[in-house]
Scaffold this active site. Sequence first.
Site, mmCIF file in Angstrom:
data_model
loop_
_atom_site.group_PDB
_atom_site.id
_atom_site.type_symbol
_atom_site.label_atom_id
_atom_site.label_comp_id
_atom_site.label_asym_id
_atom_site.label_seq_id
_atom_site.Cartn_x
_atom_site.Cartn_y
_atom_site.Cartn_z
ATOM 1 N N TYR A 188 38.601 42.184 -43.245
ATOM 2 C CA TYR A 188 39.554 41.871 -44.307
ATOM 3 C C TYR A 188 39.106 42.494 -45.634
ATOM 4 O O TYR A 188 38.051 42.135 -46.184
ATOM 5 C CB TYR A 188 39.723 40.364 -44.482
ATOM 6 C CG TYR A 188 40.220 39.634 -43.252
ATOM 7 C CD1 TYR A 188 40.788 40.311 -42.169
ATOM 8 C CD2 TYR A 188 40.127 38.251 -43.163
ATOM 9 C CE1 TYR A 188 41.237 39.635 -41.047
ATOM 10 C CE2 TYR A 188 40.585 37.564 -42.041
ATOM 11 C CZ TYR A 188 41.126 38.264 -40.989
ATOM 12 O OH TYR A 188 41.567 37.589 -39.877
ATOM 13 N N GLY A 229 54.825 36.785 -42.149
ATOM 14 C CA GLY A 229 55.862 36.724 -43.169
ATOM 15 C C GLY A 229 57.280 36.710 -42.635
ATOM 16 O O GLY A 229 58.230 36.512 -43.396
ATOM 17 N N GLY A 289 60.702 32.259 -44.858
ATOM 18 C CA GLY A 289 61.905 31.777 -45.530
ATOM 19 C C GLY A 289 62.616 32.822 -46.350
ATOM 20 O O GLY A 289 63.737 32.586 -46.824
ATOM 21 N N LYS A 290 61.988 33.993 -46.514
ATOM 22 C CA LYS A 290 62.592 35.054 -47.315
ATOM 23 C C LYS A 290 63.258 36.126 -46.453
ATOM 24 O O LYS A 290 64.029 36.941 -46.960
ATOM 25 C CB LYS A 290 61.534 35.691 -48.220
ATOM 26 C CG LYS A 290 60.931 34.707 -49.225
ATOM 27 C CD LYS A 290 59.836 35.341 -50.045
ATOM 28 C CE LYS A 290 59.225 34.328 -51.010
ATOM 29 N NZ LYS A 290 58.111 34.907 -51.796
ATOM 30 N N PRO A 311 50.830 32.405 -37.678
ATOM 31 C CA PRO A 311 51.848 31.519 -37.115
ATOM 32 C C PRO A 311 53.224 31.686 -37.758
ATOM 33 O O PRO A 311 54.234 31.309 -37.165
ATOM 34 C CB PRO A 311 51.286 30.107 -37.364
ATOM 35 C CG PRO A 311 50.367 30.270 -38.543
ATOM 36 C CD PRO A 311 49.764 31.625 -38.366
ATOM 37 N N LEU A 312 53.259 32.260 -38.954
ATOM 38 C CA LEU A 312 54.541 32.535 -39.617
ATOM 39 C C LEU A 312 54.984 33.980 -39.393
ATOM 40 O O LEU A 312 55.835 34.499 -40.126
ATOM 41 C CB LEU A 312 54.443 32.238 -41.113
ATOM 42 C CG LEU A 312 54.175 30.770 -41.465
ATOM 43 C CD1 LEU A 312 54.055 30.590 -42.975
ATOM 44 C CD2 LEU A 312 55.276 29.864 -40.917
#
Length: 359
Positions: free
Chosen positions: A61, A217, A221-222, A213-214
């Site tokens: 990272y 991105g 929600g976008k 898990p999202l």
Amino acid sequence: MKYRPLGNSGLLVSEIVLGTVPFGGSGGFEKAASVDVEGARRQIDMAIDAGVNLIDTADLYSMGEAEEIVGKALGNKRQDIILASKARSPLGDNPNHSGFSRYHLINACEASLKRLGTDHIDLYQMHNWDGVTPVEEMLYALDHLVQSGKIRYYGTSNFTGWQMMKTIGKAELHNLVKPISQQIYYTPESREAEYELMPLAIDQNIGTLVWGPLGEGVFNGKVRRGKKAPEGTRQGNGWPEPYIHDMERAYDIIELLAEIGEAHDASIPRTCLAWLKDRPGVTSLIVGARNEEHLKDDLAAAELTLSQEEIDRLEAATRPAPLYPYWHRVVAGMDRIDKAEQPFIDNFRKTIDNRDDER
């Protein structure tokens, strides 16, 4: 916040884990990272206050910058959390600065310890499979790191089922320390882990930490049908992950999450995390955010409970296709189904039964 055993160990880890991909912003991570030391310190405080007890990072990272930020931001809170990092990824042009070799893993661990400002890493994870180095070499190097006190436990990340079982089997054969966890990608849109990795985790008592898990991105929600992802977000600035199997299907899933979330006055990401955290085989979800508002919303998923009807609706809408040999077990009416794969076979059976009814 609930706590669950991390595989076959005495460690209890929070069901939500703080991820650090957003820390830093160099070395190819400019599109995903921008959190500095002070921002990381605030995020860590928020996470600990919410009950999070594990922080996950990696030498990859921002090419080591994220580890440096974690070390500086933790300060005297180091002993309050379980610290996890990773090694294996290429960190330069030198061909030996990559992989599972004893040479690389020991050097990588010592470099991570220095960047993190600590004398040990609690969970050291192999970031991807190395198809060149003998797995025994990796296992002896990790056993050495455990025996020397530089790491407490180790796990894997992004392994296939056969690679994970080979690792476990070779460790057992040579009486070496075995992995206690796997870190995998798993979302409502991408449930391939249910074919092999989740049953493996249940059968072998391996903890499962879910990264992304999202959907990197996709479920923040976008991203919505007919709308361009905002600039500055991963999906709006050309971040290469994830691979989406069917974007129209992903939009349908997003709309369902929005509908269910609205009934709870909850956002799409919070609803997504609330559903994923209680899937069979899941130990913890790793969440990372570039601003505190998003992190606060993600952490609130620990307090959101969906109804059984809502859980079932999401499962049916996101269920993966029954591949061979799973569909064969169902259509052939096989008995003696292994309890580790029972929940997944049951879902495949529903798909096959529904298809038969439509004929």
